[in-house]
Design a protein around this motif. Structure first.
Motif, mmCIF file in Angstrom:
data_model
loop_
_atom_site.group_PDB
_atom_site.id
_atom_site.type_symbol
_atom_site.label_atom_id
_atom_site.label_comp_id
_atom_site.label_asym_id
_atom_site.label_seq_id
_atom_site.Cartn_x
_atom_site.Cartn_y
_atom_site.Cartn_z
ATOM 1 N N UNK A 1 -12.279 31.640 0.005
ATOM 2 C CA UNK A 1 -12.359 31.614 -1.464
ATOM 3 C C UNK A 1 -12.210 32.989 -2.117
ATOM 4 N N UNK A 2 -12.206 34.039 -1.306
ATOM 5 C CA UNK A 2 -11.987 35.380 -1.850
ATOM 6 C C UNK A 2 -13.267 36.088 -2.258
ATOM 7 N N UNK A 3 -13.121 37.411 -2.422
ATOM 8 C CA UNK A 3 -14.294 38.239 -2.727
ATOM 9 C C UNK A 3 -14.904 37.907 -4.086
ATOM 10 N N UNK A 4 -14.039 37.669 -5.092
ATOM 11 C CA UNK A 4 -14.547 37.431 -6.446
ATOM 12 C C UNK A 4 -15.485 36.209 -6.472
ATOM 13 N N UNK A 5 -15.106 35.201 -5.721
ATOM 14 C CA UNK A 5 -15.928 33.989 -5.627
ATOM 15 C C UNK A 5 -17.298 34.328 -5.034
ATOM 16 N N UNK A 6 -17.284 35.136 -3.961
ATOM 17 C CA UNK A 6 -18.547 35.563 -3.338
ATOM 18 C C UNK A 6 -19.383 36.374 -4.329
ATOM 19 N N UNK A 7 -18.724 37.257 -5.081
ATOM 20 C CA UNK A 7 -19.462 38.088 -6.058
ATOM 21 C C UNK A 7 -20.101 37.204 -7.140
ATOM 22 N N UNK A 8 -19.437 36.121 -7.511
ATOM 23 C CA UNK A 8 -20.026 35.200 -8.484
ATOM 24 C C UNK A 8 -21.271 34.534 -7.908
ATOM 25 N N UNK A 9 -21.214 34.215 -6.613
ATOM 26 C CA UNK A 9 -22.400 33.619 -5.976
ATOM 27 C C UNK A 9 -23.563 34.611 -6.003
ATOM 28 N N UNK A 10 -23.249 35.891 -5.796
ATOM 29 C CA UNK A 10 -24.311 36.910 -5.825
ATOM 30 C C UNK A 10 -24.949 36.974 -7.214
ATOM 31 N N UNK A 11 -24.112 36.974 -8.251
ATOM 32 C CA UNK A 11 -24.650 37.049 -9.617
ATOM 33 C C UNK A 11 -25.501 35.809 -9.910
ATOM 34 N N UNK A 12 -25.012 34.636 -9.509
ATOM 35 C CA UNK A 12 -25.788 33.393 -9.712
ATOM 36 C C UNK A 12 -27.152 33.485 -9.032
ATOM 37 N N UNK A 13 -27.147 34.075 -7.848
ATOM 38 C CA UNK A 13 -28.388 34.176 -7.089
ATOM 39 C C UNK A 13 -29.409 35.084 -7.796
ATOM 40 N N UNK A 14 -28.920 36.164 -8.385
ATOM 41 C CA UNK A 14 -29.845 37.053 -9.110
ATOM 42 C C UNK A 14 -30.498 36.300 -10.265
ATOM 43 N N UNK A 15 -29.730 35.440 -10.913
ATOM 44 C CA UNK A 15 -30.283 34.649 -12.017
ATOM 45 C C UNK A 15 -31.369 33.715 -11.470
ATOM 46 N N UNK A 16 -31.082 33.107 -10.322
ATOM 47 C CA UNK A 16 -32.093 32.228 -9.677
ATOM 48 C C UNK A 16 -33.366 33.003 -9.352
ATOM 49 N N UNK A 17 -33.186 34.223 -8.861
ATOM 50 C CA UNK A 17 -34.351 35.004 -8.420
ATOM 51 C C UNK A 17 -35.267 35.385 -9.582
ATOM 52 N N UNK A 18 -34.712 35.362 -10.791
ATOM 53 C CA UNK A 18 -35.543 35.659 -11.969
ATOM 54 C C UNK A 18 -36.684 34.669 -12.091
ATOM 55 N N UNK A 19 -36.487 33.463 -11.526
ATOM 56 C CA UNK A 19 -37.507 32.413 -11.643
ATOM 57 C C UNK A 19 -38.474 32.380 -10.470
#
Ligand code: S3P
Length: 169
Positions: free
Chosen positions: A51-69
């Motif tokens: 899926x490429x690096x950009x896709x992985x980077x989006x998963x990382x950003x999503x995860x940071x949002x999850x970790x806020x909770x």
């Protein structure tokens, strides 16, 4: 929640130190790479390849949002490329105390030699790859972090004890 977040280059010891530090401080440890692998059911090198690096980077950003909770205080080790995105640096600072674990290129080369699980290091000369990525990232790591801790020449036990004291764990 004032989490402890460890950032730094691949091979800097974020996961190893993070696990030990969490144990010492009686906190739960999480690792963003591991969480992404668990949540997607795929290994990182496959995500990059398919899926490429950009896709992985989006998963990382999503995860940071999850970790806020997160409901308990955590020690969080993040993938080496995560702080490169500006929005991620903002999220990291909001999550708690960000510590940049710094190691010399010589140490990184030794630790990462023969590694096949990190897509950013495959092909070409390992040392050159590390140096050019490090040049692109070092300022961003320093920008994201409240403090820099250099691990060179130190035993794991010493690193954990010092960080525990510095961070009042
Ligand atoms: C990466 C670092 C890796 C992993 C992925 C990309 C990077 O994590 O997220 O292979 O771009 O530096 P570690 O720093 O835990 O090896």
């Amino acid at each position: 929640m004032n989490h402890i977040i460890l950032i730094g280059f691949m091979g800097a010891g974020k996961t190893t130190i993070g696990k030990r530090l969490a144990k010492a401080g009686n906190l739960r440890f999480v690792d963003t790479d591991q969480m992404i692998e668990e949540q997607t059911g795929r290994i990182i090198s496959d995500i990059f390849a398919e899926d490429g690096e950009e896709y992985f980077r989006n998963l990382e950003t999503d995860l940071l949002v999850q970790l806020k909770n997160a409901e308990e205080r955590l020690v969080i080790a993040v993938g080496g490329g995560l702080p490169v995105r500006e929005i991620n640096r903002t999220y990291l600072k909001e999550l708690g105390t960000v510590v940049y674990l710094n190691a010399s290129v010589d140490v990184l080369v030794k630790r990462l030699r023969g590694d096949t699980g990190r897509p950013k290091l495959q092909g070409g000369d390992l040392r050159e790859r590390i140096i050019s990525l490090m040049n692109a990232r070092e300022d961003l790591y320093r920008d994201a972090a409240a403090m820099t801790y250099t691990t060179d020449g130190k035993h794991l036990k010493e690193v954990v004890e010092e960080l525990k004291a510095i961070l009042f764990l």
